[in-house]
Write an enzyme that holds these catalytic residues in place. Structure first.
Site, mmCIF file in Angstrom:
data_model
loop_
_atom_site.group_PDB
_atom_site.id
_atom_site.type_symbol
_atom_site.label_atom_id
_atom_site.label_comp_id
_atom_site.label_asym_id
_atom_site.label_seq_id
_atom_site.Cartn_x
_atom_site.Cartn_y
_atom_site.Cartn_z
ATOM 1 C CG ASP A 9 -3.050 4.653 -4.824
ATOM 2 O OD1 ASP A 9 -2.468 4.207 -3.971
ATOM 3 O OD2 ASP A 9 -3.906 4.769 -4.477
ATOM 4 C CG ASP A 60 -1.867 1.463 1.424
ATOM 5 O OD1 ASP A 60 -1.737 1.318 0.448
ATOM 6 O OD2 ASP A 60 -2.382 1.620 2.130
#
Length: 443
Positions: free
Chosen positions: A321, A119
């Site tokens: 991201d 992440d």
């Protein structure tokens, strides 16, 4: 004429998109974290997409990814609304949470194998631990610190404990780490030896989660935060940098994560594009980029550069991201971009909504090839020209071709489809991000 539009060529017989270019006219700051692990050469980790091996069709994978991405976008919206409602100070920062890729690692001595979600939108490294008062199901046994000779609880005065948003001092340093959908992990902070492939890294600070609750965590045994804050795995290395190379999501080859000193780009791979990482003091964990313009075909979209600047309340801006499937752009810009695509594609728009994507076109039944406008993102100091397969998704069986983007409010995100087959280097020391087009399965 094609020369006016700078077109890419989409080949449907091979279900591939080939470019043929025509030139157109939750965390705290890094201060206070002093010790880093001495990993001289870095290490390589294989990544697996969370939907890999599930016997899903291409569109089923896309739709599942879009749904996860929308939930992630909602988490980010919660984060910014929390920041605004708490005036100038956010007492308990929250993180994006979850992700699209699993990484393989081992924990403890002797090492026990686990998979964890990678992440880039959060910082904390954590796994479920015994004794567990509330744990989700995972495919591997829950980590038992009593069975490891290298497990050590952290004191409340340790640098990692001080870096936590809201540590408490009980049985050592205790933590609660929240994600934007109100899922969370809590437990004790400790150090442990983590093994990545054949490389063992001692004294990694991590959360030993004894109470964990939240949708999506069960994809792995925990999360590995790769954000910019001091708790993340990358920040704990001697050379705080990492790169990843993501294979197309519908292929079987695994992707690659490179950590530490081996995370570099070189010109033998191709042209290197480098842009500064922008610091948002209210959301310091995210990798913000300065997006100054977008070109569709031969036309630069008419919007002000300030459109993608973050605001005083911490909202706005664009982040890169790995945990979001498609790109989301500020609504006003997405609307103009859509209009340009509709004008230049010259195909009927599909309004069925069957794919979950916002802009789709109906393919001619008598063709195996269609041209799409070239797409360039103009970052500060770097023009990123995307291959066609990184922004349109085509399926001749469904008779549709779709733009792999959506609209957003409050924050924009450069998603992982736009990053596929690119080596993307995050250098926290230099505060830069670099792209180089690469065949990731050959890396």
């Amino acid at each position: 004429m094609a020369s006016l539009y700078s077109l890419c060529c989409v080949l449907f017989l091979a279900l591939a998109i080939v470019a043929s270019y025509v030139s157109p006219a939750v965390s705290t700051s890094r201060r206070g974290f002093e010790r880093r692990n001495e990993v001289e050469n870095g290490f390589r980790v294989m990544l697996k997409h969370v939907d890999s091996g599930k016997n899903l069709t291409k569109w089923e994978q896309i739709q599942r990814g879009i749904k996860r991405g929308q939930r992630r976008l909602q988490r980010l919206s919660v984060m910014f609304s929390t920041a605004i409602s708490s005036s100038s100070v956010v007492k308990a920062p929250v993180a994006a949470g979850n992700g699209e890729f699993l990484m393989y690692l081992s924990i403890g001595t002797p090492p026990k194998s686990y998979s964890a979600v990678m992440d880039t939108g959060s910082d904390l490294v954590w796994t479920q631990c015994k004794p567990c008062s509330q744990c989700f199901k995972q495919s591997t046994p829950i980590f038992d610190p009593k069975l490891s000779s290298t497990f050590s609880k952290l004191s409340c005065s340790s640098h990692i404990c001080v870096a936590l948003p809201e540590p408490t001092c009980g049985d050592g340093c205790e933590y609660v780490y929240s994600y934007g959908d109100y899922s969370s992990t809590q437990g004790v902070m400790a150090t442990e030896t983590f093994t990545f492939g054949k490389v063992s890294v001692p004294n990694i600070g991590f959360g030993c989660g004894e109470e964990n609750d939240g949708e999506g965590f069960s994809q792995g045994a925990g999360l590995v935060g790769l954000g910019r804050g001091p708790l993340s795995l990358v920040s704990q290395l001697k050379e705080p940098k990492f790169s990843y190379c993501l294979t197309p999501f519908d292929e079987t080859q695994k992707s690659t994560l490179l950590m530490g000193s081996i995370a570099s780009v070189n010109r033998t791979l191709g042209a290197i594009k480098t842009t500064p990482l922008i610091h948002n003091p209210l959301q310091p964990s995210f990798y913000y980029l300065s997006l100054q313009g977008i070109t569709v075909g031969g036309t630069r979209l008419p919007f002000n550069e300030s459109t993608f600047a973050f605001q005083n309340d911490g909202s706005g801006g664009l982040i890169i991201d790995s945990g979001t499937t498609i790109t989301y752009l500020e609504e006003s810009v997405f609307n103009v971009l859509s209009e340009r695509f509709i004008k230049q594609m010259k195909l009927p728009v599909d309004n069925s909504g069957s794919t979950g994507l916002e802009l789709c076109f109906i393919l001619p039944s008598d063709t195996s090839e269609v041209k799409v406008p070239k797409l360039i993102f103009h970052f500060d100091g770097a023009d990123l020209e995307l291959p066609g397969e990184n922004y349109v998704i085509a399926d001749s069986n469904m008779g549709l071709i779709c733009l792999a983007m959506g609209r957003s409010n409050g924050i924009s995100i450069l998603g992982n489809i736009q990053q596929q087959n690119m080596l993307v280097l995050h250098d926290l020391k230099k505060k830069t991000l670099s792209f180089v087009q690469t065949q990731c399965h050959k890396l």
